[in-house]
Design a protein around this motif. Structure first.
Motif, PDB file in Angstrom:
ATOM      1  N   PRO A 189       0.778  -1.165   0.240  1.00 60.16           N
ATOM      2  CA  PRO A 189       0.125   0.146  -0.082  1.00 60.16           C
ATOM      3  C   PRO A 189       0.804   1.472  -0.016  1.00 60.16           C
ATOM      4  O   PRO A 189       0.416   2.077  -0.802  1.00 60.16           O
ATOM      5  CB  PRO A 189      -0.855  -0.049   1.231  1.00 60.16           C
ATOM      6  CG  PRO A 189      -0.891  -1.736   1.324  1.00 60.16           C
ATOM      7  CD  PRO A 189       0.495  -2.026   1.305  1.00 60.16           C
ATOM      8  N   ALA A 190       1.888   1.307   0.890  1.00 65.06           N
ATOM      9  CA  ALA A 190       2.708   2.648   0.944  1.00 65.06           C
ATOM     10  C   ALA A 190       3.664   2.983  -0.444  1.00 65.06           C
ATOM     11  O   ALA A 190       3.845   3.736  -0.805  1.00 65.06           O
ATOM     12  CB  ALA A 190       3.650   2.430   1.919  1.00 65.06           C
ATOM     13  N   SER A 193       1.178   4.111  -3.165  1.00 62.01           N
ATOM     14  CA  SER A 193       0.936   5.458  -2.890  1.00 62.01           C
ATOM     15  C   SER A 193       2.107   6.331  -3.282  1.00 62.01           C
ATOM     16  O   SER A 193       1.711   7.468  -3.917  1.00 62.01           O
ATOM     17  CB  SER A 193       0.488   5.552  -1.674  1.00 62.01           C
ATOM     18  OG  SER A 193      -0.639   4.880  -1.268  1.00 62.01           O
ATOM     19  N   MET A 196       2.608   6.659  -6.903  1.00 63.61           N
ATOM     20  CA  MET A 196       1.709   7.644  -7.745  1.00 63.61           C
ATOM     21  C   MET A 196       1.987   8.820  -7.661  1.00 63.61           C
ATOM     22  O   MET A 196       1.882   9.779  -8.350  1.00 63.61           O
ATOM     23  CB  MET A 196       0.246   7.152  -7.237  1.00 63.61           C
ATOM     24  CG  MET A 196      -0.368   5.958  -7.357  1.00 63.61           C
ATOM     25  SD  MET A 196      -0.445   5.429  -9.203  1.00 63.61           S
ATOM     26  CE  MET A 196      -1.585   6.598  -9.755  1.00 63.61           C
ATOM     27  N   VAL A 197       2.602   9.294  -6.290  1.00 58.29           N
ATOM     28  CA  VAL A 197       3.177  10.415  -6.181  1.00 58.29           C
ATOM     29  C   VAL A 197       4.150  10.908  -7.087  1.00 58.29           C
ATOM     30  O   VAL A 197       4.137  11.900  -7.460  1.00 58.29           O
ATOM     31  CB  VAL A 197       3.484  10.716  -4.438  1.00 58.29           C
ATOM     32  CG1 VAL A 197       4.189  12.240  -4.375  1.00 58.29           C
ATOM     33  CG2 VAL A 197       2.209  10.717  -3.801  1.00 58.29           C
ATOM     34  N   THR A 221       7.367  13.623  -0.208  1.00 59.44           N
ATOM     35  CA  THR A 221       7.347  12.191  -0.276  1.00 59.44           C
ATOM     36  C   THR A 221       7.659  11.831   1.166  1.00 59.44           C
ATOM     37  O   THR A 221       7.479  10.800   1.598  1.00 59.44           O
ATOM     38  CB  THR A 221       8.476  11.648  -0.958  1.00 59.44           C
ATOM     39  OG1 THR A 221       9.691  12.287  -0.794  1.00 59.44           O
ATOM     40  CG2 THR A 221       8.121  12.176  -2.596  1.00 59.44           C
ATOM     41  N   LEU A 224       4.498  12.282   3.332  1.00 64.69           N
ATOM     42  CA  LEU A 224       3.537  11.496   2.937  1.00 64.69           C
ATOM     43  C   LEU A 224       3.869  10.138   3.391  1.00 64.69           C
ATOM     44  O   LEU A 224       2.967   9.297   3.727  1.00 64.69           O
ATOM     45  CB  LEU A 224       3.396  11.666   1.553  1.00 64.69           C
ATOM     46  CG  LEU A 224       2.241  10.802   0.928  1.00 64.69           C
ATOM     47  CD1 LEU A 224       1.073  10.961   1.529  1.00 64.69           C
ATOM     48  CD2 LEU A 224       2.160  10.946  -0.741  1.00 64.69           C
ATOM     49  N   LEU A 228       1.616   7.678   5.702  1.00 66.82           N
ATOM     50  CA  LEU A 228       1.296   6.283   5.280  1.00 66.82           C
ATOM     51  C   LEU A 228       1.754   5.445   6.289  1.00 66.82           C
ATOM     52  O   LEU A 228       0.927   4.310   6.360  1.00 66.82           O
ATOM     53  CB  LEU A 228       1.886   6.143   3.721  1.00 66.82           C
ATOM     54  CG  LEU A 228       1.304   7.009   2.620  1.00 66.82           C
ATOM     55  CD1 LEU A 228       2.115   6.873   1.251  1.00 66.82           C
ATOM     56  CD2 LEU A 228      -0.057   6.206   2.308  1.00 66.82           C
ATOM     57  N   THR A 232      -0.970   2.706   7.675  1.00 69.56           N
ATOM     58  CA  THR A 232      -1.021   1.432   7.345  1.00 69.56           C
ATOM     59  C   THR A 232      -0.357   0.501   8.463  1.00 69.56           C
ATOM     60  O   THR A 232      -0.051  -0.650   8.214  1.00 69.56           O
ATOM     61  CB  THR A 232      -0.198   1.109   6.099  1.00 69.56           C
ATOM     62  OG1 THR A 232       1.058   1.506   6.104  1.00 69.56           O
ATOM     63  CG2 THR A 232      -0.743   1.947   4.728  1.00 69.56           C
TER      64      THR A 232
END
Length: 259
Positions: A189-190, A193, A196-197, A221, A224, A228, A232
């Motif tokens: 998940p991290a 994500s 995408m950034v 980053t 973020l 994350l 998570t």
């Protein structure tokens, strides 16, 4: 009171072989086998566990330690104990692998520190996850379950019998691939994500080439990625718990223990 040599050898054998199997497990098991743990503590813990569990163990015939049969029996006990600890090492290696994937994605791959359990330099994110996993492992009583399973193995794999088979070793080797699959599942998940950034930053760089993306992107980053990790955290520890339960199933299979 006069004791014969056979009686003394029988008493020594009844204590030595269980001590060998239990000591091998303490040498290989995570948390207790770290470099921050003194060898005297490990020896004392192995002696204490062996002493208190000796009345619960089944009787076995006396085996001469210096004979060929004694050497093979000693190797069998070492193999059983080291295999139990090795499977648990794979579980903790998976969460270290997950932390490395997240750290490299958020730009913290250069921030590393020495892991006291393995003596290897790992990212601080991996160290953070490893500390939480260790606390969770001790809170759930994973070490107590492991000791109980090892004691039960003296009934399923008696001292002096064949012990582990070749198929058991291959099953452990095959299960070692779970380091990468489970670690990737924890970090996915991290990683997605943050990917995408980074793609968004690439689009921004193409639209505005004069923008210094390194000065802007790294703090974003980093922030973020930290967010994350917090979001998570429950999922990562849940996957670690599931992997830990799966590892106990693998240990129970080659110890012939059905739960």
């Amino acid at each position: 009171m006069v004791y014969s040599e056979q009686q003394i050898m029988a008493w020594a054998s009844s204590f030595f072989w269980p001590l060998l199997r239990i000591s091998a497990m303490f040498i290989a098991i995570p948390v207790f086998s770290g470099r921050f743990v003194d060898n005297k503590i490990l020896v004392g813990a192995a002696l204490m566990v062996t002493f208190f569990t000796l009345p619960l163990l089944p009787e076995h015939r006396a085996i001469d330690v210096l004979s060929h049969e004694g050497i093979m029996t000693g190797l069998q006990q070492l193999l059983i104990g080291l295999s139990v600890g090795f499977v648990l090492q794979l579980v903790f290696s998976a969460i270290i692998f997950a932390g490395q994937g997240i750290a490299y994605s958020m730009g913290l791959g250069f921030a590393s520190m020495m892991d006291p359990t393995t003596g290897v330099s790992v990212p601080v994110v991996s160290q953070f996850y490893l500390v939480l996993a260790t606390l969770l492992f001790l809170t759930l009583g994973g070490h107590l379950v492991l000791i109980e399973m090892l004691i039960d193995s003296f009934n399923t794999l008696p001292i002096g019998d064949i012990g582990m088979e070749r198929s058991d070793i291959w099953s452990i080797i095959a299960w070692s691939s779970r380091i990468f699959s489970a670690g990737l599942l924890m970090a996915l998940p991290a990683i997605v994500s943050l990917l995408m950034v980074n793609i968004a930053f690439g689009v921004v760089t193409r639209a505005a080439p004069q923008l210094n993306i390194f000065a802007v992107g790294f703090p974003i980053t980093l922030i973020l990625g930290t967010l994350l990790m917090w979001v998570t955290l429950t999922s990562v520890l849940g996957n670690f718990t599931n992997l830990l339960a799966e590892s106990y199933g693998v240990i129970g299979d080659f110890l012939r223990i059905r739960r």
